[in-house]
Write a protein that holds these residues in place. Structure first.
Motif, PDB file in Angstrom:
ATOM      1  N   CYS A  63       0.751  -1.223   0.000  1.00 48.92           N
ATOM      2  CA  CYS A  63       0.066   0.159  -0.039  1.00 48.92           C
ATOM      3  C   CYS A  63       0.914   1.237  -0.142  1.00 48.92           C
ATOM      4  O   CYS A  63       1.921   1.325   0.320  1.00 48.92           O
ATOM      5  N   TYR A  65      -8.931  -9.566   4.670  1.00 51.38           N
ATOM      6  CA  TYR A  65      -7.907  -9.179   3.889  1.00 51.38           C
ATOM      7  C   TYR A  65      -7.166 -10.845   3.516  1.00 51.38           C
ATOM      8  O   TYR A  65      -6.874 -11.505   4.511  1.00 51.38           O
ATOM      9  N   VAL A  96      -5.324  -7.877   0.017  1.00 50.89           N
ATOM     10  CA  VAL A  96      -6.527  -7.194  -0.460  1.00 50.89           C
ATOM     11  C   VAL A  96      -7.630  -7.719   0.257  1.00 50.89           C
ATOM     12  O   VAL A  96      -7.861  -8.996   0.592  1.00 50.89           O
ATOM     13  N   LYS A 146     -12.398  -4.132  -4.521  1.00 49.86           N
ATOM     14  CA  LYS A 146     -11.325  -3.116  -4.439  1.00 49.86           C
ATOM     15  C   LYS A 146     -11.907  -1.871  -5.164  1.00 49.86           C
ATOM     16  O   LYS A 146     -11.570  -0.739  -4.685  1.00 49.86           O
ATOM     17  N   THR A 202     -14.034  -0.616  -1.948  1.00 48.17           N
ATOM     18  CA  THR A 202     -13.185  -0.605  -0.763  1.00 48.17           C
ATOM     19  C   THR A 202     -12.355   0.558  -0.543  1.00 48.17           C
ATOM     20  O   THR A 202     -12.043   1.046   0.730  1.00 48.17           O
ATOM     21  N   GLN A 245      -9.076   0.585  -1.132  1.00 48.70           N
ATOM     22  CA  GLN A 245      -7.735   0.274  -0.916  1.00 48.70           C
ATOM     23  C   GLN A 245      -6.708   0.926  -1.708  1.00 48.70           C
ATOM     24  O   GLN A 245      -6.783   0.846  -3.032  1.00 48.70           O
ATOM     25  N   THR A 282      -4.447  -6.401  -6.748  1.00 47.16           N
ATOM     26  CA  THR A 282      -5.776  -6.913  -6.514  1.00 47.16           C
ATOM     27  C   THR A 282      -6.106  -8.167  -6.503  1.00 47.16           C
ATOM     28  O   THR A 282      -5.269  -9.007  -6.722  1.00 47.16           O
TER      29      THR A 282
END
Lengths: 390, 390
Positions: free
Chosen positions: A305, B46, B51, B298, B301, B303, B308
């Motif tokens: 991230c 996660y 992810v 994703k 969300t 993130q 991914t």
């Protein structure tokens, strides 16, 4: 409820024992924990910003025991980890633990190992049998380096002078004259690739006939569960209702701070790479601020991230009922524990195991190793029909 | 064990009731779930690559009920969500649900709403009272669009022709002649900012006197727990030991595939942005492949990771004891459920609530709304001293 083993605590000890006993003996287990998750203090979680953090302080897995690595390896892949620690004082980052690089920073120019050795010889305080943590360090590196890196940190951490603490406390930090700056000595240094919590979830999934009761206090449920054997991994003084006093601990308070990619842009010169706040996994603050260290565990989790979370760690006085992190390594605490150990030895109803129940500062691999050994003992007892409890 | 409420199931229904009853009545609750986590099918986690995924299929929260939004809002922040759905067939992505943009794709040039309306008027099949899902669609858009987007998808999903399914199944998909391509109609469309699981953790943390027992089957623990009232959110046919037959369901199999940042580089032209595999949250595959859809959650969300995970969804025949996802919306299933509803109505010992216990396809906000209403009813019963059970 009716089970073979009532296991109090879902940390490493409880989970290893549940897995071993349910699978090897075909026994039924009920694991009880006050918290709402597996893993005890090794629990990790994705925070509200999606960054994986170690909720109860950083856990740096390492071991020299192949059997422990292989046992846990059934439930996780491993990600090799370089646990890099720096220290921040006098307005800059220092290489740590003390090594030739640190010495070069101190004198402001390149140096050789011989030069560093000669320096240490000139400053170290001759003490043949260091009796405490202060003596252990000054006898190796003298007063300046002791005060730069050890004195304030130890004082903050324990609220005691290093001179009052057992020699082993500071002796566990290596001091080297070469350029090796590894903080830990063990041959295998790695963390569970998908995190500790995922590893514990897999351990639980591998258990046969094992239920987990969360948000439950052992004292409140004990009379409602019938079990053949009790395995207690909680605090031994609490188990015995503090009849021999409250065992001394240090506690901690963790303060998280999150940074977005945008906020991190301004830190890139300091961190040395994008997506991080500080240049290493852990930075110690021996002399400035109220916290002892800042940990950015993303350095070893491998998350990709663009944001990050750092955790500042503030030592805290322990009070009965609080979170007990470190047994206090002074002269009196072993005697206080000994009183409980003697009561426990006369108590055939319970197996006490793990960090809190044996009042020990265990590394994770030591906990697992001890739990695997205890599993063998319990299996033998079980098969011998011994130690039956109601 | 001894509690006021034994709650079977830690999904939306069970969690809302535990929170309401423990806090409003000061009652003690034990929540029992076979799984090892909160949240039922709304659980997110996660994955091994960090992810965030919806483990049991995507959950798109939306509501027109401010009370539901505000109640859940006590336990989560909200992230506004645009639930964009596309369809893939004839070798390309199509705007979906059917709207003016879809029509332009079909004819290969810009068009007006009037033109689209005229086209639909010329192709639609005149049926005044559509009696099934096929008739519902062809009466609006004719055979070509029906076959492009509805026929194969429905057949895969239910293993029945749309002609055999209740009109409501396909009628829930909007068809518009303007450019509005929102899949969902509700005024509030947002997901829990830190995920569903975190929201449930906060609900549990807010509960007073509530324990959670995981990996536990209700049938195995019922005789060991004494409780005043039972709230059952599991499958009602299982509760009654299938005495009136197995209720028909459709099940699903989820297949995850993970992509690293490097692998995604080659998909950027398709996805339209870095870090994603497909151009939208959900892509339906009505006519190709064995799966019905690919979801890349994703997209909603938020993130910021550079990797991914996509999830392919394969419809699966349901078998007793499997995961029950969708009640089968045909002519016979309501009668089968009715038999259980009649048994339950004569059973003063249990409150049945939630998707599985009432054999309904509920959206999340409907589940929460129903649970909040039931909480009021139970509180009234409780205060009246009624429906006491042993």
């Amino acid at each position: 409820m009716n089970v073979d083993f009532l296991i109090v605590g879902a940390g490493f000890t409880g989970m290893v024992l549940a897995e071993r006993l349910s699978n090897e003996l075909g026994a039924s287990c009920l694991i009880v924990d006050r918290r709402g998750h597996l893993g005890g203090n090794a629990y990790d979680e994705y925070d509200d910003h999606g960054v994986l953090v170690h909720k109860y302080g950083p856990h740096y897995f390492r071991t020299d025991k192949p059997a422990v690595r292989d046992y846990l390896g059934r439930f996780t892949e491993w990600r090799p980890a370089h646990y890099q620690i720096l220290a921040w004082t006098r307005g800059r980052y220092w290489r740590f633990p003390i090594n030739l690089n640190t010495f070069e920073q101190l004198i402001g120019r390149p140096a050789t190992e011989e030069e560093f050795k000669a320096h240490l010889a000139s400053v170290r305080v001759p003490i043949s049998q260091p009796a405490n943590s202060e003596e252990v360090i000054v006898s190796q590196v003298g007063w300046e380096l002791y005060e730069m890196f050890f004195k304030g940190y130890t004082q903050k951490q324990w609220r005691k002078s290093p001179a009052e603490l057992d020699a082993s406390v500071c002796a566990r930090i290596p001091i080297r004259t070469n350029r090796d700056d590894r903080y830990l000595r063990e041959s295998f240094q790695a963390i569970p690739a998908a995190g500790y919590t995922r590893m514990f979830e897999r351990m639980l999934a591998a258990c046969q006939r094992t239920m987990v009761l969360f948000h439950a206090d052992y004292h409140a449920v004990r009379q409602h569960v019938s079990y053949r054997k009790l395995i207690f991994t909680g605090a031994i003084d609490e188990y015995y209702d503090y009849r021999a006093g409250v065992l001394p601990y240090r506690s901690l308070r963790f303060e998280r701070e999150h940074f977005t990619a945008e906020q991190l842009a301004a830190r890139q010169a300091v961190a040395g790479k994008a997506g991080f706040w500080q240049p290493a996994l852990q930075v110690n603050y021996p002399n400035e601020f109220d916290y002892t260290r800042i940990v950015e565990v993303k350095h070893v989790t491998g998350q990709t991230c663009d944001n990050t979370t750092i955790v500042r760690e503030y030592p805290l006085d322990y009070q009965r009922g609080g979170e007990a992190y470190y047994p206090v390594p002074d002269a009196t605490s072993p005697r206080q524990y000994q009183a409980y150990a003697e009561i426990a030895a006369r108590d055939p109803h319970v197996y006490f195991a793990g960090r809190l129940a044996t009042y020990r500062y265990y590394n994770m691999d030591q906990v697992v190793d001890a739990a695997l050994s205890l599993a063998e003992q319990i299996k033998a007892d079980w098969r011998a029909g011994a130690r039956r409890v109601a």
